[in-house]
Design an enzyme around this catalytic site. Structure first.
Site, PDB file in Angstrom:
ATOM      1  N   ASP A   6       0.862  -1.185   0.000  1.00  0.00           N
ATOM      2  CA  ASP A   6       0.000   0.000   0.000  1.00  0.00           C
ATOM      3  C   ASP A   6       0.893   1.228   0.000  1.00  0.00           C
ATOM      4  O   ASP A   6       1.562   1.507   0.999  1.00  0.00           O
ATOM      5  CB  ASP A   6      -0.890  -0.072   1.250  1.00  0.00           C
ATOM      6  CG  ASP A   6      -1.370   1.297   1.742  1.00  0.00           C
ATOM      7  OD1 ASP A   6      -1.554   2.197   0.915  1.00  0.00           O
ATOM      8  OD2 ASP A   6      -1.567   1.439   2.974  1.00  0.00           O
ATOM      9  N   VAL A   7       0.944   1.932  -1.137  1.00  0.00           N
ATOM     10  CA  VAL A   7       1.738   3.156  -1.203  1.00  0.00           C
ATOM     11  C   VAL A   7       0.810   4.321  -0.875  1.00  0.00           C
ATOM     12  O   VAL A   7      -0.023   4.720  -1.693  1.00  0.00           O
ATOM     13  CB  VAL A   7       2.373   3.345  -2.599  1.00  0.00           C
ATOM     14  CG1 VAL A   7       3.270   4.579  -2.605  1.00  0.00           C
ATOM     15  CG2 VAL A   7       3.152   2.111  -3.021  1.00  0.00           C
ATOM     16  N   ARG A  11       3.588   7.075   3.806  1.00  0.00           N
ATOM     17  CA  ARG A  11       4.587   6.003   3.857  1.00  0.00           C
ATOM     18  C   ARG A  11       4.058   4.771   3.142  1.00  0.00           C
ATOM     19  O   ARG A  11       2.926   4.759   2.672  1.00  0.00           O
ATOM     20  CB  ARG A  11       4.962   5.691   5.311  1.00  0.00           C
ATOM     21  CG  ARG A  11       3.721   5.572   6.193  1.00  0.00           C
ATOM     22  CD  ARG A  11       4.036   5.602   7.666  1.00  0.00           C
ATOM     23  NE  ARG A  11       2.787   5.331   8.405  1.00  0.00           N
ATOM     24  CZ  ARG A  11       2.706   4.855   9.605  1.00  0.00           C
ATOM     25  NH1 ARG A  11       3.800   4.583  10.270  1.00  0.00           N
ATOM     26  NH2 ARG A  11       1.548   4.634  10.191  1.00  0.00           N
ATOM     27  N   ILE A  12       4.893   3.732   3.097  1.00  0.00           N
ATOM     28  CA  ILE A  12       4.509   2.502   2.417  1.00  0.00           C
ATOM     29  C   ILE A  12       4.295   1.408   3.456  1.00  0.00           C
ATOM     30  O   ILE A  12       5.065   1.297   4.418  1.00  0.00           O
ATOM     31  CB  ILE A  12       5.593   2.072   1.406  1.00  0.00           C
ATOM     32  CG1 ILE A  12       5.752   3.161   0.333  1.00  0.00           C
ATOM     33  CG2 ILE A  12       5.257   0.723   0.766  1.00  0.00           C
ATOM     34  CD1 ILE A  12       6.775   2.863  -0.732  1.00  0.00           C
ATOM     35  N   LYS A  13       3.237   0.635   3.275  1.00  0.00           N
ATOM     36  CA  LYS A  13       2.989  -0.505   4.149  1.00  0.00           C
ATOM     37  C   LYS A  13       2.910  -1.760   3.283  1.00  0.00           C
ATOM     38  O   LYS A  13       2.423  -1.694   2.158  1.00  0.00           O
ATOM     39  CB  LYS A  13       1.681  -0.304   4.912  1.00  0.00           C
ATOM     40  CG  LYS A  13       1.851   0.591   6.144  1.00  0.00           C
ATOM     41  CD  LYS A  13       0.719   1.545   6.315  1.00  0.00           C
ATOM     42  CE  LYS A  13       0.942   2.713   5.346  1.00  0.00           C
ATOM     43  NZ  LYS A  13      -0.166   3.625   5.254  1.00  0.00           N
ATOM     44  N   TYR A  87     -20.005   6.385  -8.213  1.00  0.00           N
ATOM     45  CA  TYR A  87     -19.309   7.665  -7.983  1.00  0.00           C
ATOM     46  C   TYR A  87     -19.452   8.497  -9.250  1.00  0.00           C
ATOM     47  O   TYR A  87     -19.370   7.948 -10.360  1.00  0.00           O
ATOM     48  CB  TYR A  87     -17.844   7.362  -7.708  1.00  0.00           C
ATOM     49  CG  TYR A  87     -17.055   8.379  -6.898  1.00  0.00           C
ATOM     50  CD1 TYR A  87     -17.515   8.843  -5.669  1.00  0.00           C
ATOM     51  CD2 TYR A  87     -15.812   8.838  -7.346  1.00  0.00           C
ATOM     52  CE1 TYR A  87     -16.755   9.732  -4.904  1.00  0.00           C
ATOM     53  CE2 TYR A  87     -15.044   9.718  -6.595  1.00  0.00           C
ATOM     54  CZ  TYR A  87     -15.518  10.166  -5.375  1.00  0.00           C
ATOM     55  OH  TYR A  87     -14.755  11.032  -4.625  1.00  0.00           O
ATOM     56  N   ILE A  95      -7.554   4.937  -5.794  1.00  0.00           N
ATOM     57  CA  ILE A  95      -7.477   3.481  -5.934  1.00  0.00           C
ATOM     58  C   ILE A  95      -7.511   2.828  -4.552  1.00  0.00           C
ATOM     59  O   ILE A  95      -8.048   1.716  -4.389  1.00  0.00           O
ATOM     60  CB  ILE A  95      -6.231   3.082  -6.778  1.00  0.00           C
ATOM     61  CG1 ILE A  95      -6.480   1.770  -7.504  1.00  0.00           C
ATOM     62  CG2 ILE A  95      -4.971   3.012  -5.980  1.00  0.00           C
ATOM     63  CD1 ILE A  95      -7.408   1.855  -8.658  1.00  0.00           C
ATOM     64  N   ASP A  96      -6.996   3.495  -3.522  1.00  0.00           N
ATOM     65  CA  ASP A  96      -7.068   2.940  -2.157  1.00  0.00           C
ATOM     66  C   ASP A  96      -8.524   2.839  -1.697  1.00  0.00           C
ATOM     67  O   ASP A  96      -8.930   1.862  -1.073  1.00  0.00           O
ATOM     68  CB  ASP A  96      -6.214   3.758  -1.166  1.00  0.00           C
ATOM     69  CG  ASP A  96      -6.535   5.247  -1.124  1.00  0.00           C
ATOM     70  OD1 ASP A  96      -7.252   5.758  -2.019  1.00  0.00           O
ATOM     71  OD2 ASP A  96      -6.059   5.927  -0.184  1.00  0.00           O
ATOM     72  N   THR A 172      -2.331  27.414  24.638  1.00  0.00           N
ATOM     73  CA  THR A 172      -2.249  27.272  23.178  1.00  0.00           C
ATOM     74  C   THR A 172      -2.130  25.804  22.803  1.00  0.00           C
ATOM     75  O   THR A 172      -2.865  25.308  21.946  1.00  0.00           O
ATOM     76  CB  THR A 172      -1.049  28.071  22.634  1.00  0.00           C
ATOM     77  OG1 THR A 172      -1.242  29.442  22.987  1.00  0.00           O
ATOM     78  CG2 THR A 172      -0.932  27.949  21.121  1.00  0.00           C
TER      79      THR A 172
END
Ligand SMILES: Nc1ncnc2c1ncn2[C@@H]1O[C@H](COP(=O)(O)OP(=O)(O)OP(=O)(O)O)[C@@H](O)[C@H]1O
Ligand SMILES: CC(C)(CO)[C@@H](O)C(=O)NCCC(=O)O
Ligand SMILES: [K+]
Length: 244
Positions: A6-7, A11-13, A87, A95-96, A172
């Site tokens: 999964d890009v 990050r990439i997993k 859609y 695409i995810d 704050t």
């Protein structure tokens, strides 16, 4: 054996699967993509398929180097998906989000499903009980909220994610933590209420890098599965093989 990748925008997993069993997970930066994937392929020499979905600026070419060892499948809008896409702009649907919708449709058949992915962005994706993908929402993710408060103001510091003490910020930093964390929690609970009102029965899946942090703070009890996109990639690939 397959490895799903999964890009994301941050990050990439990656995850290695034998059938439906998740053997091992990996997280790494885009800059070390080639080396990290090579290490995975070396560790699990029986991997024969590599399945990627990318929403970032990492294109198919970056994966062609692995074709020496495995078959590379870069999930695209042209693939077969197990739902009807309603859609308005299907070609621009992430695409995810399509893979998450596919995973929800395959793993939770014949029911309304809402997938909430709390990553760089928080996305909501609704697939109804007739397997029609209806759409959802895109909002800034937790880290993006902290960063944009800092980037677009003169006086707001960049803070690291922290649990707010109360909804009433007394400084704050407390105000920022309350605005970012409580704000997103209220937002997610609000969306869940809307979907629950709209459908009699619905299954809700919460995933993404912030899923566990958020799940325990929501009013609604929801099971968090940070691996849902990687599992959905495995499901999408199995579906593709069966339907090709
Ligand atoms: N080491 C880390 N680096 C970056 N973000 C992290 C880290 N650990 C937890 N997070 C949280 O994860 C969120 C980003 O989630 P994730 O990594 O799923 O995003 P992503 O790369 O956009 O992936 P996807 O597109 O698959 O959702 C951030 O809001 C941040 O709070
Ligand atoms: C919203 C993100 C960034 C979430 O990863 C991705 O799904 C994407 O780039 N989507 C394109 C726009 C859309 O889904 O309509
Ligand atoms: K996301």
């Amino acid at each position: 054996m397959i490895v799903t990748v999964d890009v994301g925008n941050t990050r990439i997993k990656a995850a290695v699967f034998e059938g439906n069993t998740n053997l091992k997970n990996f997280v790494f930066d885009k800059t070390v993509l080639e080396n990290e994937i090579k290490k995975i392929l070396k560790e699990f020499q029986t991997i024969n398929n590599l399945v990627v979905s990318s929403v970032a600026d990492v294109e198919k070419q970056a994966f062609l180097v692995f074709e020496k060892w495995v078959q590379v499948h870069f999930v695209s809008h042209e693939d077969a998906f197990p739902f009807i896409n309603n859609y308005g702009t299907p070609k621009t649907l992430g695409i995810d989000r399509m893979v998450l919708a596919a995973g929800a449709a395959l793993l939770y058949p014949n029911q309304n499903r809402l997938v909430i992915d709390a990553g760089t962005c928080v996305t909501y994706d609704f697939v109804d009980e007739n397997n029609v993908y209806q759409g959802g929402a895109i909002a800034p993710g937790l880290r993006l909220r902290y960063e944009s408060l800092h980037a677009f103001t003169a006086k707001l510091p960049l803070l690291k994610l922290q649990s707010p003490e109360s909804y009433v910020g007394k400084s704050t930093s407390e105000s920022i933590h309350s605005g970012v964390v409580n704000g997103l929690v209220y937002e997610i609970d609000g969306f869940i209420e809307e979907y629950k009102t709209g459908c009699s029965k619905i299954i809700i899946i919460l995933t993404g890098g912030d899923a566990e942090f958020l799940a325990k703070r929501l009013k609604n009890t929801i099971f968090a599965n940070s691996n849902f996109l990687l599992e959905s990639l495995n499901q999408t690939f199995q579906y593709k093989i069966k339907n090709d």
